[in-house]
Each structure stands twice: as C-alpha cells, then as structure tokens.
Design a protein around this motif. Sequence first.
Motif, PDB file in Angstrom:
ATOM      1  N   ILE A 243      60.326  75.204  47.716  1.00  0.00           N
ATOM      2  CA  ILE A 243      59.414  76.022  48.521  1.00  0.00           C
ATOM      3  C   ILE A 243      58.648  76.984  47.630  1.00  0.00           C
ATOM      4  N   SER A 244      59.332  77.556  46.625  1.00  0.00           N
ATOM      5  CA  SER A 244      58.667  78.457  45.682  1.00  0.00           C
ATOM      6  C   SER A 244      57.570  77.734  44.912  1.00  0.00           C
ATOM      7  N   LEU A 245      57.834  76.470  44.556  1.00  0.00           N
ATOM      8  CA  LEU A 245      56.842  75.679  43.832  1.00  0.00           C
ATOM      9  C   LEU A 245      55.610  75.441  44.693  1.00  0.00           C
ATOM     10  N   VAL A 246      55.833  75.142  45.971  1.00  0.00           N
ATOM     11  CA  VAL A 246      54.707  74.961  46.900  1.00  0.00           C
ATOM     12  C   VAL A 246      53.916  76.259  47.032  1.00  0.00           C
ATOM     13  N   LEU A 247      54.624  77.374  47.095  1.00  0.00           N
ATOM     14  CA  LEU A 247      53.959  78.671  47.195  1.00  0.00           C
ATOM     15  C   LEU A 247      53.113  78.940  45.955  1.00  0.00           C
ATOM     16  N   MET A 248      53.630  78.604  44.778  1.00  0.00           N
ATOM     17  CA  MET A 248      52.862  78.803  43.555  1.00  0.00           C
ATOM     18  C   MET A 248      51.608  77.946  43.549  1.00  0.00           C
ATOM     19  N   VAL A 249      51.703  76.726  44.081  1.00  0.00           N
ATOM     20  CA  VAL A 249      50.533  75.855  44.168  1.00  0.00           C
ATOM     21  C   VAL A 249      49.483  76.469  45.084  1.00  0.00           C
ATOM     22  N   ILE A 250      49.925  77.022  46.223  1.00  0.00           N
ATOM     23  CA  ILE A 250      48.997  77.674  47.150  1.00  0.00           C
ATOM     24  C   ILE A 250      48.302  78.847  46.467  1.00  0.00           C
ATOM     25  N   VAL A 251      49.075  79.649  45.742  1.00  0.00           N
ATOM     26  CA  VAL A 251      48.506  80.810  45.050  1.00  0.00           C
ATOM     27  C   VAL A 251      47.514  80.373  43.975  1.00  0.00           C
ATOM     28  N   LEU A 252      47.875  79.344  43.209  1.00  0.00           N
ATOM     29  CA  LEU A 252      46.980  78.849  42.159  1.00  0.00           C
ATOM     30  C   LEU A 252      45.701  78.275  42.738  1.00  0.00           C
ATOM     31  N   LEU A 253      45.803  77.581  43.872  1.00  0.00           N
ATOM     32  CA  LEU A 253      44.607  77.045  44.527  1.00  0.00           C
ATOM     33  C   LEU A 253      43.691  78.179  44.980  1.00  0.00           C
ATOM     34  N   CYS A 254      44.299  79.216  45.547  1.00  0.00           N
ATOM     35  CA  CYS A 254      43.519  80.379  45.985  1.00  0.00           C
ATOM     36  C   CYS A 254      42.793  81.019  44.808  1.00  0.00           C
ATOM     37  N   MET A 255      43.503  81.225  43.706  1.00  0.00           N
ATOM     38  CA  MET A 255      42.894  81.839  42.531  1.00  0.00           C
ATOM     39  C   MET A 255      41.827  80.946  41.926  1.00  0.00           C
ATOM     40  N   SER A 256      42.056  79.615  41.962  1.00  0.00           N
ATOM     41  CA  SER A 256      41.070  78.678  41.425  1.00  0.00           C
ATOM     42  C   SER A 256      39.784  78.710  42.234  1.00  0.00           C
ATOM     43  N   VAL A 257      39.916  78.755  43.561  1.00  0.00           N
ATOM     44  CA  VAL A 257      38.728  78.828  44.426  1.00  0.00           C
ATOM     45  C   VAL A 257      37.941  80.102  44.151  1.00  0.00           C
ATOM     46  N   MET A 258      38.639  81.236  44.048  1.00  0.00           N
ATOM     47  CA  MET A 258      37.953  82.497  43.810  1.00  0.00           C
ATOM     48  C   MET A 258      37.320  82.542  42.422  1.00  0.00           C
ATOM     49  N   ASN A 259      37.957  81.910  41.430  1.00  0.00           N
ATOM     50  CA  ASN A 259      37.370  81.857  40.091  1.00  0.00           C
ATOM     51  C   ASN A 259      36.101  81.017  40.081  1.00  0.00           C
ATOM     52  N   GLN A 260      36.117  79.900  40.824  1.00  0.00           N
ATOM     53  CA  GLN A 260      34.920  79.076  40.932  1.00  0.00           C
ATOM     54  C   GLN A 260      33.792  79.854  41.587  1.00  0.00           C
ATOM     55  N   PHE A 261      34.151  80.657  42.577  1.00  0.00           N
ATOM     56  CA  PHE A 261      33.161  81.477  43.269  1.00  0.00           C
ATOM     57  C   PHE A 261      32.567  82.498  42.306  1.00  0.00           C
ATOM     58  N   ASP A 262      33.410  83.098  41.481  1.00  0.00           N
ATOM     59  CA  ASP A 262      32.929  84.054  40.483  1.00  0.00           C
ATOM     60  C   ASP A 262      31.972  83.387  39.498  1.00  0.00           C
ATOM     61  N   ASP A 263      32.342  82.164  39.061  1.00  0.00           N
ATOM     62  CA  ASP A 263      31.514  81.450  38.096  1.00  0.00           C
ATOM     63  C   ASP A 263      30.137  81.141  38.672  1.00  0.00           C
ATOM     64  N   SER A 264      30.106  80.738  39.953  1.00  0.00           N
ATOM     65  CA  SER A 264      28.828  80.418  40.585  1.00  0.00           C
ATOM     66  C   SER A 264      27.953  81.664  40.705  1.00  0.00           C
ATOM     67  N   GLU A 265      28.577  82.817  40.988  1.00  0.00           N
ATOM     68  CA  GLU A 265      27.814  84.057  41.083  1.00  0.00           C
ATOM     69  C   GLU A 265      27.248  84.448  39.723  1.00  0.00           C
ATOM     70  N   GLU A 266      28.032  84.247  38.660  1.00  0.00           N
ATOM     71  CA  GLU A 266      27.564  84.577  37.319  1.00  0.00           C
ATOM     72  C   GLU A 266      26.391  83.681  36.923  1.00  0.00           C
ATOM     73  N   MET A 267      26.481  82.376  37.258  1.00  0.00           N
ATOM     74  CA  MET A 267      25.407  81.458  36.935  1.00  0.00           C
ATOM     75  C   MET A 267      24.131  81.834  37.693  1.00  0.00           C
ATOM     76  N   GLU A 268      24.294  82.219  38.960  1.00  0.00           N
ATOM     77  CA  GLU A 268      23.147  82.621  39.758  1.00  0.00           C
ATOM     78  C   GLU A 268      22.490  83.859  39.161  1.00  0.00           C
ATOM     79  N   GLY A 269      23.330  84.801  38.693  1.00  0.00           N
ATOM     80  CA  GLY A 269      22.787  86.003  38.068  1.00  0.00           C
ATOM     81  C   GLY A 269      22.029  85.688  36.784  1.00  0.00           C
TER      82      GLY A 269
END
Length: 272
Positions: A243-269
Amino acid sequence: MSKAKYAALPYLVWMVVFTIIPMLLILVFAFTTPDGGFTIKNISDVGKYTDVIMKSIWLAAIATAVCLLLGYPLAYILSRQSARSQQIGLMLIMLPMWMSFLLRTFAWMTLLEKTGVINRVLGMIGLGPFELINTSGAVVLGMVYNYLPFMILPLHSIMVKIDHSVIEAAQDLGAGSMKVFSKVVLPLSMPGISSGITMVFVPAVSTFIISKMLGGGSNLMIGDLIDMQFLGNAYNPHLGSAISLVLMVIVLLCMSVMNQFDDSEEMEGMLI
C-alpha cells in the motif's frame, strides 16, 4: 576529494540511511512473502482497498482546492502590504504550526463534537446539535486548517516578486480588474500555485491522524490502512509495504504532473 565533496558527505549518508534504504525495504517487503519468497499477491491485494484509495485522493483534492481558494487571495493581499505588515501576517499564519499537530487536531475534536463549542453556540440560537465530527467534512476541515500555510507560503513568495508597475501598466493600457488578474497576476503566480498544490496534496493524501481523530472509523484513508498494517491488530508489513508503494506512485505522479505544468509555463514565458 575536494572540500565540497567532504561537505556533501553527511547529506549523502543521511539520504542513504533515511531515504534510500527505507524505500528499498518497502520495495522488498511489497514483493515478498513472510518466508522470503517472491510474490505479487501483496500488490494485487491492494485492489481490495480501491474505494479507500479513491476516497483519499478525492478528499485530498477537495482540501487542496479549498486551500487554493482561501490561500490565493490572502497571499496576494499580504504580498501588496508593507514589509512590516508582511512579517506580522506571515508570523500569524505560522503561529498555529508552532504547536503540536496532534494538539491542534484535538482542539478541533473539542470544537466539533456534539457537546462542543460550535454546537453549544448554535444551540443558543435554537439550532442543532449537528453531526459535525466523524464525517468527511470534518476530515477536509482538519486538512485545510493544518495544511493551509503550505499553500499560502509558496504563493506569497512568488507574488511578492510581482512588480506592481507591471499591474499599473496593464491598467494604464485599459485592462480591467479581471483582465489584469487573468493576463498578468495569474500567469506570473503559476509557479506558486503548482508548488502550493503539491505541498498540500501530498501530505493530505497520506494523512492518517486527521482522518482517525476527526473522521472516525467510517472515513479511512490510505494512511490509516498503512498504520493498521504496521501497528494494528491485522499486522501485515508486506501488505502495508505494498500500500505504501502504491501511495508513493500516486505522490510521484502528482509531482510529475505539476512539474510538467511548470515546464510548460516556463516555455510559454520564454516564447513571450
């Protein structure tokens, strides 16, 4: 070995001992049986708790959205104040965090129970008593109260860097309040929004003290399941690790999505 490498050595040791080794142990336990054999049954058994996992994600998402709605205007208003006022405001925001997390949650139990302060005040005007504690709403309230500073601080740190002359220039060019917000303030504050969402959602989705104390037995979250597997009567560290491993995957997916969002904002800027 250079001095810089020597200086980094304690941090590397800390990371190995307290981060890498525990994660490797979780990985090993998740794919092994009590006698040491390899198995994927622990991972498949996590599927039995899909409803709990989805509820944890849903409640954490609601708490994150509420923190954003409350924290964004507060951070903006605070960032437009004088330096002295900002210091006082930040101190007041951080003040509850100087107390124990457990103590703050106990305080909300006292406020929300049937004979608590809120129901007593409502009773004076002929309302209630209401079932405020042991509900999903109480869990969300506890998460918002405890994690709201994690939304305000990154938002404030970004908004305080927004030059007021940029806002004045947009207003001089005829942009109304909504136009200034959507075209100037919001795009420039997106790094703070993404950081705040990550800093609130990650601890919210993995919390267990808040859900246990304010939600009762009918509002289990992922953290509660893990706690039960390691410390409860149904002791099963292998399932708990899965269950902890699944939770870590969820957290990593969340952070990956937000990092992609940051990258797109930087490219737009950069394109602008």
